[in-house]
Design a protein around this motif. Structure first.
Motif, PDB file in Angstrom:
ATOM      1  N   SER A 167      -9.020   0.733   1.450  1.00  0.00           N
ATOM      2  CA  SER A 167      -8.408  -0.491   1.973  1.00  0.00           C
ATOM      3  C   SER A 167      -8.700  -1.606   0.997  1.00  0.00           C
ATOM      4  O   SER A 167      -9.785  -1.660   0.414  1.00  0.00           O
ATOM      5  CB  SER A 167      -8.977  -0.841   3.346  1.00  0.00           C
ATOM      6  OG  SER A 167      -8.470   0.040   4.315  1.00  0.00           O
TER       7      SER A 167
ATOM      8  N   ASP B 289      -3.910   0.158   1.953  1.00  0.00           N
ATOM      9  CA  ASP B 289      -3.523  -0.948   2.838  1.00  0.00           C
ATOM     10  C   ASP B 289      -4.402  -2.161   2.552  1.00  0.00           C
ATOM     11  O   ASP B 289      -5.439  -2.048   1.907  1.00  0.00           O
ATOM     12  CB  ASP B 289      -3.641  -0.535   4.323  1.00  0.00           C
ATOM     13  CG  ASP B 289      -5.067  -0.142   4.687  1.00  0.00           C
ATOM     14  OD1 ASP B 289      -5.889  -1.045   4.908  1.00  0.00           O
ATOM     15  OD2 ASP B 289      -5.375   1.072   4.724  1.00  0.00           O
TER      16      ASP B 289
ATOM     17  N   GLY C 265       3.121  -2.967   5.867  1.00  0.00           N
ATOM     18  CA  GLY C 265       1.966  -3.813   5.564  1.00  0.00           C
ATOM     19  C   GLY C 265       1.848  -4.967   6.535  1.00  0.00           C
ATOM     20  O   GLY C 265       0.838  -5.663   6.565  1.00  0.00           O
TER      21      GLY C 265
ATOM     22  N   GLY D 180       0.803  -1.212   0.000  1.00  0.00           N
ATOM     23  CA  GLY D 180       0.000   0.000   0.000  1.00  0.00           C
ATOM     24  C   GLY D 180       0.837   1.264   0.000  1.00  0.00           C
ATOM     25  O   GLY D 180       0.396   2.308  -0.466  1.00  0.00           O
ATOM     26  N   ASN D 181       2.059   1.189   0.542  1.00  0.00           N
ATOM     27  CA  ASN D 181       2.934   2.362   0.630  1.00  0.00           C
ATOM     28  C   ASN D 181       4.241   2.033  -0.096  1.00  0.00           C
ATOM     29  O   ASN D 181       5.104   1.344   0.441  1.00  0.00           O
ATOM     30  CB  ASN D 181       3.190   2.709   2.105  1.00  0.00           C
ATOM     31  CG  ASN D 181       3.996   3.992   2.264  1.00  0.00           C
ATOM     32  OD1 ASN D 181       4.910   4.272   1.486  1.00  0.00           O
ATOM     33  ND2 ASN D 181       3.657   4.770   3.279  1.00  0.00           N
TER      34      ASN D 181
END
Length: 293
Positions: free
Chosen positions: A292, A79, A121, A14-15
């Motif tokens: 999400s 995420d 994560g 997610g990042n």
């Protein structure tokens, strides 16, 4: 089965900034190649998402002779909920341990010379100084049933087995990354963060593998399909699921060796893509959370 190879494990991230920092600066891996896609993958490589996504391959060396990680990033997804399906990857790297200490990345010694850390994560990594084989640990609900699948149908060899601890270590060759199966009580939950483990085999074996799974009434998630990567080799894959629903990709080895050649521009392509991705700024400006998974 000597011609089969363990290739990589797929993580949804997610990042990308924090993830790139972890793999490059903490683990000390190299970016082997980076690819951007405008729409979802025909074999759901990026999960059940239709939009723009990217794939970054990272590892200690070329994919021809190293087991690596595939990091898939879906634009707009911040995420993914973790299940209990993925239990960790074990790496032998004293350099990673010292990198983590130097960068003050959280590290816990869980056994003598074995340190647990987490990738962004929440994915667990076990770093050790000893040169034990690299392994991926997946949870299973019935060890014997899983061994029947992975060994009798997929042709893996049992390296270790412990009935009492409900664990087994499998592999295709001594010098390859191993698959550790660990029995858990109460079933396997894949949630949204579920990954995928990939292997290669000679391309001519793919139809036979698919036929075998049909005969044995096993799950085929994606029947034999060709996947294109812009400007690179087209590969053929079959996506399977084991008795607990762990996703397994088999790809034709010959074309994959072409596709997976290391790109010296890989790291720059990732950095450029991250710099061009303004989604974090947009969501922050509008005071909204990213979706999400």
């Amino acid at each position: 089965m000597a011609a089969r190879r363990a290739l990589h494990f797929v993580f949804k991230v997610g990042n990308r900034f924090q993830t790139a920092r972890f793999y490059r600066d903490v683990l000390g891996m190299k970016v082997l190649r980076h690819e951007e896609f405008e729409e979802g993958c025909k074999a759901a490589c990026n999960g059940p998402y239709d939009g723009k996504w990217s794939k970054t391959m990272v590892g200690f060396g070329p994919e021809d002779d190293h087991f690596v990680a595939e990091l898939t990033y879906n634009y707009g997804v911040g995420d993914y909920k973790l299940g209990n399906d993925f239990m960790g990857i074990t790496l032998a790297s004293s350099q990673a341990v010292s990198n983590a200490r130097k960068l003050e990345w959280p590290l816990t010694e869980v056994a003598e010379g074995v340190f647990e850390t987490e990738a962004p994560g929440g994915y667990k990594f076990y770093l050790q100084n000893r040169s034990l084989p690299q392994s991926v640990t997946l949870a299973v609900s019935d060890l014997q049933k899983s061994l029947n699948y992975w060994c009798n149908l997929l042709g893996m060899k049992i390296y270790e087995k412990d009935e009492e601890k409900q664990r087994a270590l499998l592999g295709y060759a001594d010098n390859q990354c191993k698959l550790e199966l660990q029995g858990v009580k109460g079933g396997v939950d894949h949630a949204a963060a579920f990954g995928r483990i990939a292997f290669s085999c000679p391309q001519k074996e793919l139809p036979d593998l698919e036929d075998l799974m049909k005969r044995e009434n096993q799950k085929i998630l994606t029947p034999l399909v060709s996947l294109d990567t812009p400007g690179k080799a087209t590969v053929q894959v079959v996506i399977l699921a084991d008795p607990d629903g762990h996703e397994i990709c088999f790809v034709g080895d010959e074309a994959f060796r072409e596709l997976s050649k290391m790109d010296p521009e890989g790291s720059k392509l990732l950095d450029d893509a991250m710099a061009a991705d303004k989604s974090d700024e947009w969501f922050a400006k509008h005071n909204k959370p990213k979706a999400s998974g």
